[in-house]
Design an enzyme around this catalytic site. Sequence first.
Site, PDB file in Angstrom:
ATOM      1  N   GLY A  57       0.789  -1.224   0.000  1.00 26.85           N
ATOM      2  CA  GLY A  57       0.000   0.000   0.000  1.00 26.85           C
ATOM      3  C   GLY A  57       0.816   1.267   0.000  1.00 26.85           C
ATOM      4  N   HIS A  58       0.401   2.239   0.794  1.00 31.30           N
ATOM      5  CA  HIS A  58       0.977   3.578   0.754  1.00 31.30           C
ATOM      6  C   HIS A  58       2.417   3.650   1.255  1.00 31.30           C
ATOM      7  CE1 HIS A  58      -0.439   3.273   4.904  1.00 31.30           C
ATOM      8  NE2 HIS A  58       0.411   4.236   5.189  1.00 31.30           N
TER       9      HIS A  58
END
Length: 151
Positions: A57-58
């Site tokens: 993810g981020h």
Amino acid sequence: MPLNGNPLQYQDVQSILPHRFPCLLVDGILADGTSIAQGRLSAIKNITANEPTFWAGHHQVNVFPGILMVEALAQSTGLLAHYYLSPLLPGEHYYFAAIHHARFYRSARPGDQLRMDVAFVRQRSGLARFTGRATVNGRRICTAEFMCARK
């Protein structure tokens, strides 16, 4: 190939486990931490950039999937069962029967060396129970209890 206080390499592990690349997740058995007489075995898995990884993810980092850590612990358990319980007869295998209390504490990333410590707990009615703990640099990553059956 008996341990006798010596580490086992990848080729030795291949002679015991039926798994092959990319499913073989144990790179070797360490002499340090392994005591077959006491029902303990320590193995390693080197996590490389070409391993199956998931995008996290981020944070933009790759992590080694937890289910593969559990499988690596289970394969280490199979190696311990081979040495501790008794060698398999031709055509016999240890089958993964159950996972209990699997817990994940941190992630492992490419470049990490996963150390897997497994221990025999007991055997009853053809089922053997083991515990396992995976660490990276001494930090706990994953723990689980396993059951395997010999058939």
